[in-house]
Design a protein around this motif. Structure first.
Motif, PDB file in Angstrom:
ATOM      1  N   PHE A  41      33.816  -1.528 -49.212  1.00 54.16           N
ATOM      2  CA  PHE A  41      33.032  -1.761 -48.003  1.00 54.16           C
ATOM      3  C   PHE A  41      33.117  -0.561 -47.059  1.00 54.16           C
ATOM      4  O   PHE A  41      32.088  -0.093 -46.560  1.00 54.16           O
ATOM      5  N   TYR A  42      34.328  -0.066 -46.810  1.00 56.55           N
ATOM      6  CA  TYR A  42      34.492   1.061 -45.889  1.00 56.55           C
ATOM      7  C   TYR A  42      33.804   2.313 -46.411  1.00 56.55           C
ATOM      8  O   TYR A  42      33.089   2.996 -45.670  1.00 56.55           O
ATOM      9  N   MET A  43      34.014   2.613 -47.684  1.00 57.93           N
ATOM     10  CA  MET A  43      33.395   3.812 -48.256  1.00 57.93           C
ATOM     11  C   MET A  43      31.875   3.663 -48.341  1.00 57.93           C
ATOM     12  O   MET A  43      31.138   4.616 -48.079  1.00 57.93           O
ATOM     13  N   GLY A  44      31.418   2.473 -48.683  1.00 56.22           N
ATOM     14  CA  GLY A  44      29.975   2.239 -48.756  1.00 56.22           C
ATOM     15  C   GLY A  44      29.312   2.330 -47.397  1.00 56.22           C
ATOM     16  O   GLY A  44      28.213   2.879 -47.267  1.00 56.22           O
ATOM     17  N   LEU A  45      29.974   1.801 -46.379  1.00 54.46           N
ATOM     18  CA  LEU A  45      29.422   1.879 -45.034  1.00 54.46           C
ATOM     19  C   LEU A  45      29.381   3.325 -44.551  1.00 54.46           C
ATOM     20  O   LEU A  45      28.405   3.753 -43.923  1.00 54.46           O
ATOM     21  N   ALA A  46      30.409   4.083 -44.852  1.00 56.48           N
ATOM     22  CA  ALA A  46      30.418   5.502 -44.476  1.00 56.48           C
ATOM     23  C   ALA A  46      29.281   6.243 -45.172  1.00 56.48           C
ATOM     24  O   ALA A  46      28.579   7.048 -44.556  1.00 56.48           O
ATOM     25  N   TYR A  47      29.082   5.963 -46.463  1.00 56.23           N
ATOM     26  CA  TYR A  47      27.987   6.601 -47.199  1.00 56.23           C
ATOM     27  C   TYR A  47      26.638   6.192 -46.617  1.00 56.23           C
ATOM     28  O   TYR A  47      25.743   7.019 -46.456  1.00 56.23           O
ATOM     29  N   LEU A  48      26.509   4.913 -46.295  1.00 57.63           N
ATOM     30  CA  LEU A  48      25.268   4.406 -45.724  1.00 57.63           C
ATOM     31  C   LEU A  48      24.964   5.070 -44.383  1.00 57.63           C
ATOM     32  O   LEU A  48      23.829   5.464 -44.115  1.00 57.63           O
ATOM     33  N   ILE A  49      25.978   5.203 -43.552  1.00 54.42           N
ATOM     34  CA  ILE A  49      25.767   5.814 -42.238  1.00 54.42           C
ATOM     35  C   ILE A  49      25.399   7.283 -42.372  1.00 54.42           C
ATOM     36  O   ILE A  49      24.501   7.775 -41.697  1.00 54.42           O
ATOM     37  N   LEU A  50      26.060   8.007 -43.266  1.00 54.83           N
ATOM     38  CA  LEU A  50      25.804   9.445 -43.378  1.00 54.83           C
ATOM     39  C   LEU A  50      24.508   9.789 -44.109  1.00 54.83           C
ATOM     40  O   LEU A  50      23.758  10.660 -43.670  1.00 54.83           O
ATOM     41  N   PHE A  51      24.241   9.124 -45.218  1.00 57.84           N
ATOM     42  CA  PHE A  51      23.186   9.611 -46.103  1.00 57.84           C
ATOM     43  C   PHE A  51      21.970   8.703 -46.215  1.00 57.84           C
ATOM     44  O   PHE A  51      20.999   9.064 -46.866  1.00 57.84           O
ATOM     45  N   SER A  52      21.995   7.535 -45.618  1.00 60.78           N
ATOM     46  CA  SER A  52      20.876   6.613 -45.749  1.00 60.78           C
ATOM     47  C   SER A  52      19.774   6.950 -44.750  1.00 60.78           C
ATOM     48  O   SER A  52      20.018   7.465 -43.661  1.00 60.78           O
ATOM     49  N   SER A  53      18.561   6.592 -45.130  1.00 67.62           N
ATOM     50  CA  SER A  53      17.439   6.798 -44.216  1.00 67.62           C
ATOM     51  C   SER A  53      17.371   5.685 -43.151  1.00 67.62           C
ATOM     52  O   SER A  53      16.563   5.776 -42.232  1.00 67.62           O
TER      53      SER A  53
END
Length: 95
Positions: A41-53
């Protein structure tokens, strides 16, 4: 008759070097599994915040300010979860 023999054999097996099964161990195992899933969850949220549109309207600086602590905390949780997994699932009595 066969069941009675099996139970008798199981009760009198030597108890050294067996995996621990105390009352608290099931709770510890469940919490270890939960904390390990929270890493995703933490890593996915970080990825979502940084690289998601989804957050493209937010400045990259602000996204990095939120994502970097999530990655660091996720790394910390990886280390502690590894130790908990090793302790709760692979430790034996008397070690």
């Amino acid at each position: 008759m066969l069941v009675v023999k099996f139970v008798t054999i199981c009760l009198y097996l030597p108890r050294t070097k067996q995996l621990t099964m105390s009352r608290g161990s099931l709770y510890d195992k469940v919490m270890t599994i939960f904390s390990t899933t929270m890493i995703f969850f933490y890593m996915g949220l970080a990825y979502l915040i940084l690289f998601s549109s989804l957050f493209s309207h937010v400045d990259i600086t602000f996204r990095a300010i939120f994502a970097i602590p999530l990655v660091l905390y996720g790394g910390y949780r990886i280390v502690t979860s590894y130790q908990k997994i090793k302790e709760n699932f692979f430790e034996r009595d008397g070690d």
